[in-house]
Motif scaffolding. Sequence first.
Motif, PDB file in Angstrom:
ATOM      1  N   SER A 134       0.855  -1.214  -0.134  1.00  0.00           N
ATOM      2  CA  SER A 134      -0.148   0.036  -0.033  1.00  0.00           C
ATOM      3  C   SER A 134       1.009   1.347  -0.098  1.00  0.00           C
ATOM      4  CB  SER A 134      -0.775  -0.101   1.079  1.00  0.00           C
ATOM      5  OG  SER A 134      -0.345   0.003   2.534  1.00  0.00           O
ATOM      6  N   VAL A 135       1.957   1.151   0.723  1.00  0.00           N
ATOM      7  CA  VAL A 135       2.924   2.379   0.695  1.00  0.00           C
ATOM      8  C   VAL A 135       3.378   2.631  -0.757  1.00  0.00           C
ATOM      9  CG1 VAL A 135       5.174   3.213   1.584  1.00  0.00           C
ATOM     10  CG2 VAL A 135       3.651   2.177   2.942  1.00  0.00           C
ATOM     11  N   LEU A 136       4.092   1.382  -1.466  1.00  0.00           N
ATOM     12  CA  LEU A 136       4.417   1.565  -2.839  1.00  0.00           C
ATOM     13  C   LEU A 136       3.125   1.938  -3.827  1.00  0.00           C
ATOM     14  CD1 LEU A 136       6.700  -1.848  -2.867  1.00  0.00           C
ATOM     15  CD2 LEU A 136       7.141   0.697  -2.076  1.00  0.00           C
ATOM     16  N   LYS A 137       1.891   1.574  -3.592  1.00  0.00           N
ATOM     17  CA  LYS A 137       0.842   1.794  -4.519  1.00  0.00           C
ATOM     18  C   LYS A 137       0.314   3.323  -4.194  1.00  0.00           C
ATOM     19  CE  LYS A 137      -1.111  -2.615  -5.032  1.00  0.00           C
ATOM     20  NZ  LYS A 137      -2.102  -3.505  -4.240  1.00  0.00           N
ATOM     21  N   GLN A 138       0.671   3.810  -3.196  1.00  0.00           N
ATOM     22  CA  GLN A 138       0.318   5.356  -2.881  1.00  0.00           C
ATOM     23  C   GLN A 138       1.462   6.326  -3.617  1.00  0.00           C
ATOM     24  OE1 GLN A 138      -2.360   6.648  -1.260  1.00  0.00           O
ATOM     25  NE2 GLN A 138      -1.283   8.648  -2.265  1.00  0.00           N
ATOM     26  N   TYR A 139       2.611   5.790  -3.614  1.00  0.00           N
ATOM     27  CA  TYR A 139       3.864   6.437  -4.191  1.00  0.00           C
ATOM     28  C   TYR A 139       3.619   6.602  -5.587  1.00  0.00           C
ATOM     29  CZ  TYR A 139       7.900   8.012  -6.265  1.00  0.00           C
ATOM     30  OH  TYR A 139       8.996   8.656  -7.036  1.00  0.00           O
ATOM     31  N   ALA A 179       9.969  18.342 -10.804  1.00  0.00           N
ATOM     32  CA  ALA A 179      10.466  18.142  -9.542  1.00  0.00           C
ATOM     33  C   ALA A 179       9.725  19.241  -8.646  1.00  0.00           C
ATOM     34  CB  ALA A 179      12.138  18.560  -9.780  1.00  0.00           C
ATOM     35  N   LEU A 180       9.679  20.446  -9.123  1.00  0.00           N
ATOM     36  CA  LEU A 180       8.704  21.418  -8.477  1.00  0.00           C
ATOM     37  C   LEU A 180       7.395  20.861  -7.921  1.00  0.00           C
ATOM     38  CD1 LEU A 180       9.561  24.521 -10.399  1.00  0.00           C
ATOM     39  CD2 LEU A 180      10.522  23.900  -8.219  1.00  0.00           C
ATOM     40  N   ALA A 181       6.712  20.111  -8.886  1.00  0.00           N
ATOM     41  CA  ALA A 181       5.257  19.508  -8.403  1.00  0.00           C
ATOM     42  C   ALA A 181       5.387  18.458  -7.544  1.00  0.00           C
ATOM     43  CB  ALA A 181       4.782  19.085  -9.904  1.00  0.00           C
ATOM     44  N   ALA A 182       6.486  17.613  -7.529  1.00  0.00           N
ATOM     45  CA  ALA A 182       6.740  16.764  -6.380  1.00  0.00           C
ATOM     46  C   ALA A 182       6.839  17.404  -5.158  1.00  0.00           C
ATOM     47  CB  ALA A 182       7.934  15.829  -7.033  1.00  0.00           C
ATOM     48  N   ASP A 183       7.970  18.436  -4.948  1.00  0.00           N
ATOM     49  CA  ASP A 183       8.013  18.982  -3.822  1.00  0.00           C
ATOM     50  C   ASP A 183       6.640  19.684  -3.156  1.00  0.00           C
ATOM     51  OD1 ASP A 183      10.807  18.690  -3.897  1.00  0.00           O
ATOM     52  OD2 ASP A 183      11.337  20.512  -4.535  1.00  0.00           O
ATOM     53  N   GLU A 184       5.935  20.216  -4.230  1.00  0.00           N
ATOM     54  CA  GLU A 184       4.697  20.632  -3.801  1.00  0.00           C
ATOM     55  C   GLU A 184       3.730  19.576  -3.220  1.00  0.00           C
ATOM     56  OE1 GLU A 184       1.482  22.319  -6.565  1.00  0.00           O
ATOM     57  OE2 GLU A 184       3.095  23.954  -6.680  1.00  0.00           O
ATOM     58  N   LYS A 185       3.964  18.420  -3.698  1.00  0.00           N
ATOM     59  CA  LYS A 185       3.177  17.204  -3.303  1.00  0.00           C
ATOM     60  C   LYS A 185       3.721  16.620  -2.143  1.00  0.00           C
ATOM     61  CE  LYS A 185       0.069  14.016  -4.176  1.00  0.00           C
ATOM     62  NZ  LYS A 185      -1.475  14.198  -3.970  1.00  0.00           N
ATOM     63  N   GLY A 186       4.812  16.752  -1.758  1.00  0.00           N
ATOM     64  CA  GLY A 186       5.533  16.161  -0.747  1.00  0.00           C
ATOM     65  C   GLY A 186       6.259  15.034  -0.986  1.00  0.00           C
ATOM     66  N   ILE A 187       6.598  14.679  -2.289  1.00  0.00           N
ATOM     67  CA  ILE A 187       7.168  13.423  -2.553  1.00  0.00           C
ATOM     68  C   ILE A 187       8.800  13.572  -3.274  1.00  0.00           C
ATOM     69  CG2 ILE A 187       4.997  12.198  -2.745  1.00  0.00           C
ATOM     70  CD1 ILE A 187       5.465  12.161  -5.820  1.00  0.00           C
ATOM     71  N   ASP A 222      15.395   6.590  -1.885  1.00  0.00           N
ATOM     72  CA  ASP A 222      15.505   6.819  -0.372  1.00  0.00           C
ATOM     73  C   ASP A 222      14.133   7.259   0.162  1.00  0.00           C
ATOM     74  OD1 ASP A 222      18.450   6.756  -0.269  1.00  0.00           O
ATOM     75  OD2 ASP A 222      18.863   8.580  -1.108  1.00  0.00           O
ATOM     76  N   TYR A 223      13.455   7.961  -0.554  1.00  0.00           N
ATOM     77  CA  TYR A 223      12.143   8.338  -0.325  1.00  0.00           C
ATOM     78  C   TYR A 223      11.248   7.093   0.011  1.00  0.00           C
ATOM     79  CZ  TYR A 223       7.371  10.252  -0.131  1.00  0.00           C
ATOM     80  OH  TYR A 223       6.223  10.470   0.289  1.00  0.00           O
ATOM     81  N   LEU A 224      11.278   6.117  -0.754  1.00  0.00           N
ATOM     82  CA  LEU A 224      10.423   4.929  -0.682  1.00  0.00           C
ATOM     83  C   LEU A 224      10.871   3.961   0.526  1.00  0.00           C
ATOM     84  CD1 LEU A 224       9.963   3.660  -4.132  1.00  0.00           C
ATOM     85  CD2 LEU A 224       8.162   4.425  -2.634  1.00  0.00           C
ATOM     86  N   LEU A 225      12.313   4.030   0.901  1.00  0.00           N
ATOM     87  CA  LEU A 225      12.944   3.249   1.946  1.00  0.00           C
ATOM     88  C   LEU A 225      12.441   3.914   3.126  1.00  0.00           C
ATOM     89  CD1 LEU A 225      16.428   2.394   0.766  1.00  0.00           C
ATOM     90  CD2 LEU A 225      14.666   0.661   1.082  1.00  0.00           C
ATOM     91  N   ASP A 226      12.354   5.521   3.188  1.00  0.00           N
ATOM     92  CA  ASP A 226      11.846   6.014   4.292  1.00  0.00           C
ATOM     93  C   ASP A 226      10.490   5.841   4.740  1.00  0.00           C
ATOM     94  OD1 ASP A 226      14.432   7.256   4.688  1.00  0.00           O
ATOM     95  OD2 ASP A 226      14.080   9.048   3.715  1.00  0.00           O
ATOM     96  N   GLN A 227       9.498   5.880   3.660  1.00  0.00           N
ATOM     97  CA  GLN A 227       8.337   5.542   3.748  1.00  0.00           C
ATOM     98  C   GLN A 227       7.871   4.164   4.247  1.00  0.00           C
ATOM     99  OE1 GLN A 227       5.401   7.921   3.166  1.00  0.00           O
ATOM    100  NE2 GLN A 227       7.511   9.197   3.270  1.00  0.00           N
ATOM    101  N   VAL A 228       8.678   3.081   3.632  1.00  0.00           N
ATOM    102  CA  VAL A 228       8.497   1.683   4.276  1.00  0.00           C
ATOM    103  C   VAL A 228       8.946   1.705   5.741  1.00  0.00           C
ATOM    104  CG1 VAL A 228       9.031  -0.736   4.055  1.00  0.00           C
ATOM    105  CG2 VAL A 228       8.548   0.750   1.963  1.00  0.00           C
TER     106      VAL A 228
END
Length: 169
Positions: free
Chosen positions: A39-44, A74-82, A90-96
């Motif tokens: 579910s973490v990966l699907k949300q990403y 990259a700007l849109a991703a920062d806005e979304k928080g991912i 690194d982001y996915l590992l942190d989330q898991v």
Amino acid sequence: MRLYAGKVPAIATEVVRALLAANEIESEKPKEVEEDVASVLKQYLSDEREVNDRAKDILERTGKPQSEYQRVRALAADEKGIKVGDETLDYLLDQVVEMLMHSSNVEEVYSEDVGLRRRMAPIFKKHMAVDSDLDGEVRAQLRHVREGTREWEVEYARVLEQVRRKKGL
């Protein structure tokens, strides 16, 4: 490196098995932990899709060239928080890791964050490195076409789609 929806169940299963086998976590319900990881990966993937759509929309509205796509994305991703691009792993590992710490399906976490990340990173890398494998396979099929031409671009896209479909991506 890119996360594909078709690889999510395999990543989730391997991650949970590796963590359980190494006694990094304890769980009475490993299938539920796999579902939590998935579910973490699907949300990403869902968030990334939104970011990509937003970046395309911004380019369309502002009339900026396609060469600006990565920067706008990259700007849109920062806005979304991912995180996207090179920071995805690194982001996915942190989330898991965060999910494992808070999941009601994990009774105990015996390892520190760094240990969990070290155990999971090779699994993620193996499944996310599909892009380079795909590229090599496509290039092998297109040896007869001169790279850089319009024909190359059209054929590359066509063959890439065929290979992805064949591999279930």
